[in-house]
Each structure stands twice: as C-alpha cells, then as structure tokens.
Design a protein around this motif. Structure first.
Motif, short mmCIF file in Angstrom:
data_model
loop_
_atom_site.label_atom_id
_atom_site.label_comp_id
_atom_site.label_asym_id
_atom_site.label_seq_id
_atom_site.Cartn_x
_atom_site.Cartn_y
_atom_site.Cartn_z
N ILE A 50 0.96 -1.25 0.00
CA ILE A 50 -0.07 -0.02 0.01
C ILE A 50 1.02 1.41 -0.02
N ASP A 51 0.33 2.20 -0.55
CA ASP A 51 0.96 3.63 -0.67
C ASP A 51 0.47 4.44 0.71
N ASN A 52 1.29 5.18 1.52
CA ASN A 52 0.68 5.93 2.62
C ASN A 52 1.63 7.09 2.79
N THR A 53 0.85 8.16 3.22
CA THR A 53 1.70 9.40 3.61
C THR A 53 1.44 9.72 5.03
N PHE A 54 2.73 10.07 5.60
CA PHE A 54 2.73 10.27 7.25
C PHE A 54 3.03 11.76 7.26
N SER A 55 2.49 12.51 8.04
CA SER A 55 2.65 13.90 8.25
C SER A 55 4.15 14.04 9.20
N ALA A 56 4.76 15.27 8.82
CA ALA A 56 6.15 15.22 9.56
C ALA A 56 5.77 15.14 11.06
N GLY A 57 6.59 14.54 11.92
CA GLY A 57 6.32 14.31 13.33
C GLY A 57 5.34 13.27 13.94
N HIS A 58 4.90 12.64 12.79
CA HIS A 58 3.76 11.65 13.37
C HIS A 58 4.35 10.55 14.06
N LYS A 59 3.85 9.97 15.01
CA LYS A 59 4.32 9.01 15.87
C LYS A 59 4.04 7.72 15.22
N ILE A 60 4.90 6.52 15.06
CA ILE A 60 4.56 5.17 14.44
C ILE A 60 5.09 4.25 15.59
N ASP A 61 4.42 3.22 15.65
CA ASP A 61 5.04 2.08 16.42
C ASP A 61 5.86 1.18 15.70
N GLU A 62 7.07 1.32 16.26
CA GLU A 62 7.96 0.34 15.56
C GLU A 62 7.96 -1.18 16.12
N VAL A 63 8.19 -2.05 15.29
CA VAL A 63 8.06 -3.42 15.78
C VAL A 63 9.65 -4.09 16.04
N ARG A 64 9.95 -4.48 17.26
CA ARG A 64 11.27 -4.89 17.26
C ARG A 64 11.51 -6.25 16.52
N VAL A 65 12.41 -6.18 15.88
CA VAL A 65 12.87 -7.45 15.22
C VAL A 65 14.40 -7.79 15.31
N GLU A 66 14.54 -9.10 14.91
CA GLU A 66 15.94 -9.59 14.72
C GLU A 66 16.33 -10.11 13.34
N THR A 67 17.25 -10.09 12.86
CA THR A 67 17.48 -10.58 11.37
C THR A 67 18.41 -11.97 11.93
N ARG A 68 18.23 -13.14 10.95
CA ARG A 68 18.78 -14.35 11.32
C ARG A 68 19.12 -15.04 9.84
N LYS A 69 20.14 -15.56 9.52
CA LYS A 69 20.62 -16.06 8.32
C LYS A 69 20.13 -17.52 8.32
N TYR A 70 19.32 -17.92 7.21
CA TYR A 70 18.70 -19.25 6.92
C TYR A 70 18.95 -19.57 5.62
N GLN A 71 19.18 -20.85 5.37
CA GLN A 71 19.49 -21.64 4.29
C GLN A 71 18.34 -22.14 3.68
N TYR A 72 17.78 -21.69 2.50
CA TYR A 72 16.76 -22.35 1.81
C TYR A 72 16.93 -23.86 1.37
N LEU A 73 16.04 -24.87 1.73
CA LEU A 73 16.09 -26.23 1.67
C LEU A 73 15.47 -26.61 0.39
N TYR A 74 14.15 -26.19 0.33
CA TYR A 74 13.16 -27.00 -0.59
C TYR A 74 11.85 -26.29 -0.33
N ALA A 75 11.06 -26.51 -1.51
CA ALA A 75 9.60 -25.98 -1.63
C ALA A 75 8.79 -27.43 -1.57
N GLU A 76 7.44 -27.10 -0.95
CA GLU A 76 6.32 -28.09 -1.02
C GLU A 76 5.20 -27.17 -1.15
N GLY A 77 4.75 -27.25 -2.56
CA GLY A 77 3.53 -26.58 -2.90
C GLY A 77 3.76 -24.94 -2.66
N ASP A 78 3.00 -24.49 -1.92
CA ASP A 78 3.23 -23.10 -1.53
C ASP A 78 3.79 -22.69 -0.11
#
Length: 188
Positions: A50-78
């Motif tokens: 989606i496209d969205n416009t925030f006015s300057a100074g607008h408060k946003i709720d940040e989600v605390r996230v971590e990044t981790r390295k994973y290896q792609y193994l295989y796919a089963e359907g979707d």
C-alpha cells in the motif's frame, strides 16, 4: 515510539493493526505547507503493498525485530522450508512472505526478519542479486548486441526473465532480485 524521521527501508511498523515493512520512502518538504513522508508499505501478513503518507512528526509504532541467516532447503507447494545456519532449526514459510520466491535456488542463504517478542518470522530478505543458469531460451544470433532488444528466458528455478538476444541456454546470468531483471552475463 518512533517518529517519521526514523523511517528507513526495512523498518517494520504497526499500522492499521497490521505489521508492515517499509519498502520505499521519500521525505518531501514542499514550498508551501508542512513536510511529510511518502511511503510504500508491504503487509507482512498478506503481502499486499500500500501507499501511505505520514505527516512530519507523526508517531509510529516500531516492531522490534531480529535478523537471522537461513538456508533455503526446498519447497512443497506454497510452503518453503528454511534451516537456521547457527542452530540448524528448520522453519516453513508461506509463499506470500517471500519477495521473489521464483528466484530462490536451493542452498541459497537468505536473511529472515523475526519479531523479537514472539519469535514469529515476518519476511524474507533475498540477496541483492542471484546467479542462475538459463535452462531455455531461443537461440542467440551473433551480432545481436547493437540494440536493446530482449527475449524471454527460463532459468533453473523456473522463473522467466527478459534477457538480451545474445544469451543462450547454459549461460549463467546475474539477476537483480528486487525487480527480477537481468543485470549481466557471468563468464565461467
């Protein structure tokens, strides 16, 4: 709580009771009126952008996230199966969580964004580019490099990419994952 000045690509926020990732943003300071931030947000639950416009100074709720390295193994359907490269735990993700599932090759290392509070995988960040082998394309003709004409080619993962006319079957090509476009031919 964060403000619009903290917006950057890859930032995960809560907006309209859904979790979104900032895909694109632009700070705009018009000649008249207040500044604002124009964003393109991707839902991490449905994959909808989606496209969205925030006015300057607008408060946003940040989600605390971590990044981790994973290896792609295989796919089963979707569903796609990944293995953590540190502790060898495996997870499965739906096709909608991936940005470019058609360009994902078995054994590829990706970065998965995980919500810190409940260990919920949110999205998969692919490498900037991948190198794949062309499995099918019409034969190239010598001297067809003067124009910017392209032809469709199928790569080893099954994805279709437009390539220059001089690319042949068996060639390895570099593909930009964000747009799914041809970058260059890799010489072996």
């Amino acid at each position: 709580m964060a403000t619009t000045s903290d917006i950057r690509n890859g930032l995960c926020i809560v907006y309209n009771s859904d979790t979104y990732k900032v895909v694109e943003f632009q700070h705009v300071k018009p000649g008249k009126g207040p500044a604002f931030v124009r964003t393109k947000l991707k839902s991490l639950t449905s994959g909808k952008v989606i496209d969205n416009t925030f006015s300057a100074g607008h408060k946003i709720d940040e989600v605390r996230v971590e990044t981790r390295k994973y290896q792609y193994l295989y796919a089963e359907g979707d569903t796609f199966n990944f293995m953590n490269t540190d502790d060898y735990n495996q997870i499965t993700l739906e096709r909608s969580a991936l940005d470019a599932p058609d360009l994902l090759k078995e054994g590829e290392i990706v970065t998965i964004i995980v919500r810190s509070e409940d260990e919920m995988p949110l999205s998969v960040d692919m490498p900037q580019s991948v190198i794949l082998e062309v499995t099918y394309t019409e034969p190239g003709i010598k001297g067809n490099t003067a124009t910017n004409a392209t032809k469709p080619a199928t790569v080893e993962t099954g994805a279709s990419v437009n390539v220059p006319l001089f690319i042949n079957e068996g060639d390895k090509i570099k593909i930009e994952t964000a747009k799914g476009t041809y970058q260059e031919r890799i010489k072996s």
